[in-house]
Scaffold this active site. Structure first.
Site, short mmCIF file in Angstrom:
data_model
loop_
_atom_site.label_atom_id
_atom_site.label_comp_id
_atom_site.label_asym_id
_atom_site.label_seq_id
_atom_site.Cartn_x
_atom_site.Cartn_y
_atom_site.Cartn_z
N ALA B 92 0.80 -1.40 -0.16
CA ALA B 92 -0.10 -0.11 -0.17
C ALA B 92 0.76 1.31 0.00
O ALA B 92 0.46 2.27 -0.45
CB ALA B 92 -0.82 -0.04 1.10
N LYS B 93 2.18 0.95 0.51
CA LYS B 93 2.90 2.37 0.39
C LYS B 93 2.53 3.62 1.20
O LYS B 93 2.61 4.66 0.68
CB LYS B 93 3.49 2.67 -0.87
CG LYS B 93 4.35 1.34 -1.67
CD LYS B 93 5.13 1.78 -2.72
CE LYS B 93 5.69 0.51 -3.45
NZ LYS B 93 4.99 -0.57 -4.03
#
Lengths: 271, 271
Positions: B92-93
């Site tokens: 998802a960073k």
């Protein structure tokens, strides 16, 4: 929305206020919980109450994402309810490699029709440029106001002598014009806006942290305003949670109005 | 899942393969499009085909988010379908200030039950520590394999003489143990794993970029493996899109098996 159009709105409203819609079901007035979509109902009343005093709305996406699919519905409805004259910001802080950033651009600029998105710069050029779509803006994290903002952003680059956040700002200007690119710069250290303006004199800055995070509006205007204002100052909790009673919208309106009046004075002083 | 348990799985399977579920409706076989949930149906068949050859699955969240609320449903179903023995990664960073990172932690670790999430380090400590929940892992972007990865990550810190990505790795180890913290390190420059292992000898590394991004598995093992393997090597497109015909699952199985066999040899050589 172009930079010129945004500046026109700011002059018309005598305000550079952005209202942060960090809407949390645990913090909204309990009487709204019986509504079909309490999050949207809250946002709708906040927008109705504050639209005259601000030029922008910024939902922080985490608050909606944490609610699962129904949170995305509330977000979409909120976005559609915002007046078109108001600059909409998806505060998503996304950042990935090119083909993946394209997917995020699709999510926020095509499926939804936000004017802009906040983006994290760590992965460099191909994490930023996919968002540079026609008429859309990228707002890159530069010098953030949180405690951890000091961990890496003020590292001095041995080669350039700049802070990391300054190199981030310089590099991003190679990729995008001032009509596509803003920067997130915290308000808790107003003097550091001098370091910001040294490398980005003409970009708009999105400045969160006024209010709950302890930022100082006077200092932000003094050190950060340029000839086209160049500032969007965000307040979230200080406005939307000023009261959690039945009067929440009226109290939010008063808080927004107070900030707008202070901003009118500052625009007259520095513009 | 503890580090020890992950290492046990790696030894049992003779594999440190992670399969990236970057599932794009425009790339999956057209015969799946008539299914009620084509994305989940594709993932299900990929999981069935590859589970024997890998120890981890990594959906890149952008692909699901770009589909709106129904994409989140497909993601949830995919997560529930993964065998519990496989380490699940929400790619998802994300990265935001503390109270907001709490919301993202809630989204991925409570609403959904991922084992881990990828996090961007630019905002520092309070963007990372909210994810340090019991039994969960944070996987911090350090040295990424994309072109833009060179823009900032190899800036040399005047004070420490380290690359920025090394300072990111050192700082993060002050906040989290090796049972909670991995790093994302690209495979396209295998020798640079020496610079990585200098500052993080004991952490697991998530290494994307083998296959489509041109990374080199031999080099990764040579320079990156430690005494508990310490590697999860991800392949996405090279496996899941190896064929887009009716045989896609069989072909994906063969590609995963090929990588597993190469990994078995490397584990024997370096462990």
């Amino acid at each position: 929305m172009t930079k010129k159009e945004l500046f026109e709105e700011i002059k018309k409203k005598e305000s550079f206020l952005c209202v942060g819609l960090d809407t949390d079901p645990n913090k909204i007035p309990t009487h709204l919980l019986k509504e079909e979509d309490p999050i949207f109902e809250f946002n709708k009343q906040i927008i109705d109450a504050t639209a005259d005093y601000c030029v922008s709305y910024k939902p922080n996406i985490a608050f909606y994402e944490s609610l699962g699919p129904k949170g995305w519905d509330s977000l979409q409805k909120t976005l559609e309810y915002m007046p078109k004259s108001h600059f909409s910001i998806a505060d998503a802080k996304r950042g990935d490699i090119g083909n993946t950033s394209n997917m995020y651009a699709k999510a926020f600029f095509e499926n939804m029709d936000f004017d802009s998105i906040t983006v994290a710069p760590y992965m460099g050029e191909d994490s930023v440029t996919p968002f540079l779509m026609d008429g859309k803006w990228v707002i890159v994290l530069a010098h953030t106001s949180n405690k951890g903002g000091l961990d890496f952003q003020r590292i001095v680059n041995q080669e350039t002598g700049n802070y990391l956040f300054q190199d981030v700002m310089i590099k991003n200007q190679e990729w995008a014009t001032t009509d596509q690119l803003m920067f997130v710069v915290g308000a808790t250290r107003a003097e550091s806006l001098l370091d910001v303006r040294k490398v980005a004199p003409d970009n708009f800055l999105l400045v969160p942290g006024v209010g709950a995070q302890g930022g100082d509006l006077q200092g932000v205007a003094k050190y950060g305003m340029n000839k086209e204002c160049g500032l969007l100052v965000n307040s979230s909790r200080g406005i939307i949670y000023a009261s959690n009673g039945n009067d929440f919208a009226d109290v939010a309106k008063n808080e927004a109005k107070k900030l707008q009046q202070e901003m009118a004075t500052l625009l007259e002083k520095y513009l």
